[in-house]
Write an enzyme that holds these catalytic residues in place. Structure first.
Site, PDB file in Angstrom:
ATOM      1  N   TYR A   1     -12.781  -1.125  58.614  1.00 29.51           N
ATOM      2  CA  TYR A   1     -11.761  -1.869  59.280  1.00 29.51           C
ATOM      3  C   TYR A   1     -11.460  -1.365  60.630  1.00 29.51           C
ATOM      4  CZ  TYR A   1      -6.955  -3.459  60.463  1.00 29.51           C
ATOM      5  OH  TYR A   1      -5.828  -3.839  60.851  1.00 29.51           O
TER       6      TYR A   1
ATOM      7  N   ASP B   1      -3.638   1.945  64.284  1.00 31.82           N
ATOM      8  CA  ASP B   1      -3.565   3.275  63.879  1.00 31.82           C
ATOM      9  C   ASP B   1      -4.806   3.732  62.969  1.00 31.82           C
ATOM     10  OD1 ASP B   1      -1.991   1.595  61.992  1.00 31.82           O
ATOM     11  OD2 ASP B   1      -1.829   3.390  60.727  1.00 31.82           O
TER      12      ASP B   1
ATOM     13  N   LYS C   1     -11.969  -2.796  64.342  1.00 28.95           N
ATOM     14  CA  LYS C   1     -10.906  -2.915  65.538  1.00 28.95           C
ATOM     15  C   LYS C   1     -11.162  -2.122  66.791  1.00 28.95           C
ATOM     16  CE  LYS C   1      -7.441  -4.681  65.116  1.00 28.95           C
ATOM     17  NZ  LYS C   1      -6.968  -6.065  64.987  1.00 28.95           N
TER      18      LYS C   1
ATOM     19  N   ASP D   1     -11.799 -20.616  64.287  1.00 31.46           N
ATOM     20  CA  ASP D   1     -12.333 -19.614  63.480  1.00 31.46           C
ATOM     21  C   ASP D   1     -12.942 -18.655  64.344  1.00 31.46           C
ATOM     22  OD1 ASP D   1     -13.591 -18.132  61.653  1.00 31.46           O
ATOM     23  OD2 ASP D   1     -14.814 -19.577  60.664  1.00 31.46           O
TER      24      ASP D   1
END
Ligand SMILES: NC(=O)c1ccc[n+]([C@@H]2O[C@H](COP(=O)([O-])OP(=O)(O)OC[C@H]3O[C@@H](n4cnc5c(N)ncnc54)[C@H](OP(=O)(O)O)[C@@H]3O)[C@@H](O)[C@H]2O)c1
Length: 288
Positions: free
Chosen positions: A124, A101, A128, A35
Site C-alpha cells: 500500500y 504516513d 501511494k 473508475d
C-alpha cells in the site's frame, strides 16, 4: 471554480462534498462513475468535465489486502494520480491529492518531515509513494497532502471499529507501540476548502495531520472516555496494551507515523487542531 472530486463515497470524499460545495460547481464522482483503475475512462472524464481543480480522494486503502493484489493497488494509487496530474497540466488545473504516513518505515525517532526519505514497508505504502512521484513527474500545479490515521463518521475506520467492539466485548487488545495522530476527515476537508478558496496557492508536498500524537492504545482509551462523556456508550471496556508483534498482520505498519506539519503551517498559516479535539467534535456530531 469547477471542481472534480473523485472518491466521493469514501470517508474523506463525503466530507469533501460538504466542504467544497460552496466553492463553485462541484462534480463529485464515485467509483461507478469514474473508475481510477481504467486509464481510458479517466482521460475521457477529465477532458469532458474540464475542471479547474481536481481533488483526488479516491484510493485503494485496503492496506493488508494490497499485499495480495499489489497490481490493483498500484493502478489506483500509483498510476491514476499521474494520469490526473497529466490531465490537470493540459487544462492548467490544480490537482489536490492525499497520501499517507505509510510511505515511511517508521524507524526515525522524531516526526517525519517532507525532506525525509520515504521507504515504505508494504505494498500500500509503495503504491501511494508511486502516486506521489507520478504527480511530481507530470509537472502540473499540484498539492499532495500526506496525512495519517484518518477517521470520520462515514466508512470504515478505527474509531468505528472500537465503538462496535466495545459494544460486543468487555476487554479489547490494542497495539501500543505505533505512534501517530488520528486525523478527522472534517478537519482535512475544511483545510482543503480553505486552501482552494485562495487566490495564490503554493505547489508541492505537505504533511497535514492533526496536532499532537498518541498510540492506537491511547487513541482507543480516548475514544471510550470521550464517547462516554458524549453519552454514546455506557460501559468502558478494559483495554489491554499489546505490541505489534502480538498482532501480526499481512502488511507491517510503521512504528513512528508522526508527521511534522510545520511546512504546511509556515506556507499556509494554518494547522489542524489537536487529535483529541477532532475526536471530541466528531463524536459530538454522532449524537445528532
Ligand atoms: N484511511 C486512513 O487511515 C488514511 C491514512 C492516511 C492517508 N489516507 C489517504 O487519504 C485518502 C482518503 O482515504 P479514505 O480514508 O477516505 O479512504 P476510503 O474511505 O477507503 O475511500 C476511498 C474511496 O476511493 C474509492 N475507490 C477505490 N477504488 C477506486 C477506483 N478504482 N476508482 C474510483 N474510486 C475508487 C472507494 O470507493 P468504494 O467505496 O467503491 O470502495 C472509496 O470511496 C486516500 O488517499 C488515502 O490513501 C488514508
Amino acid at each position: 471554480m469547477k471542481i472534480l472530486l473523485t472518491g466521493g463515497s469514501g470517508q474523506l470524499g463525503r466530507e469533501l462534498k460538504r466542504s467544497l460545495a460552496s466553492l463553485g460547481e462541484l462534480v463529485a464522482c464515485d467509483r461507478r462513475q469514474l473508475d481510477l483503475a481504467n486509464p481510458r475512462v479517466l482521460h475521457d472524464a477529465v477532458r469532458a468535465i474540464k475542471p479547474t481543480a481536481i481533488v483526488n480522494a479516491a484510493a485503494y486503502t485496503a492496506v493488508d489486502r494490497a499485499e495480495a493484489e499489489p497490481a490493483l493497488a498500484d493502478a489506483i494509487n500509483g498510476v491514476a494520480p499521474g494520469i490526473l496530474a497529466e490531465e490537470a497540466r493540459r487544462l492548467g488545473a490544480l490537482l489536490i491529492h492525499y497520501s499517507t504516513d505509510y510511505v515511511f518505515d517508521g524507524a526515525k525517532s522524531t516526526p517525519y518531515t517532507e525532506a525525509d526519505k520515504a521507504a515504505p514497508l508494504a505494498a500500500y505504502g509503495r503504491s501511494k509513494l508511486a502516486g506521489e512521484l507520478a504527480i511530481a513527474a507530470a509537472d502540473s500545479r499540484h498539492l499532495i497532502f500526506r496525512t495519517s490515521w484518518v477517521y470520520g463518521l462515514h466508512g470504515n475506520n478505527f474509531l468505528k471499529t472500537m465503538l462496535r467492539l466495545g459494544r460486543e466485548r468487555d476487554e479489547l487488545r490494542v497495539i501500543g507501540d505505533q505512534f501517530g495522530a488520528p486525523t478527522w476527515t472534517r478537519h482535512l476537508a475544511d483545510a482543503t476548502a480553505l486552501i482552494l478558496a485562495r487566490a495564490e496557492i503554493p505547489n508541492g508536498l505537505y504533511h497535514l495531520a492533526a496536532a499532537g500524537e498518541t498510540s492506537w492504545h491511547g487513541y482507543a482509551e480516548a475514544i471510550f472516555t470521550e464517547a462516554r462523556s458524549a453519552g454514546l456508550v455506557e460501559q468502558l471496556p478494559k483495554i489491554h496494551r499489546i505490541t505489534s508483534a502480538d498482532y501480526p498482520l499481512p502488511a507491517p505498519r510503521p512504528a513512528n507515523s508522526r508527521l511534522d506539519c510545520s511546512r504546511f503551517r509556515r506556507d499556509f498559516g494554518l494547522a489542524l487542531p489537536d487529535w483529541r479535539t477532532g475526536l471530541i467534535d466528531c463524536l459530538a456530531d454522532a449524537r445528532f
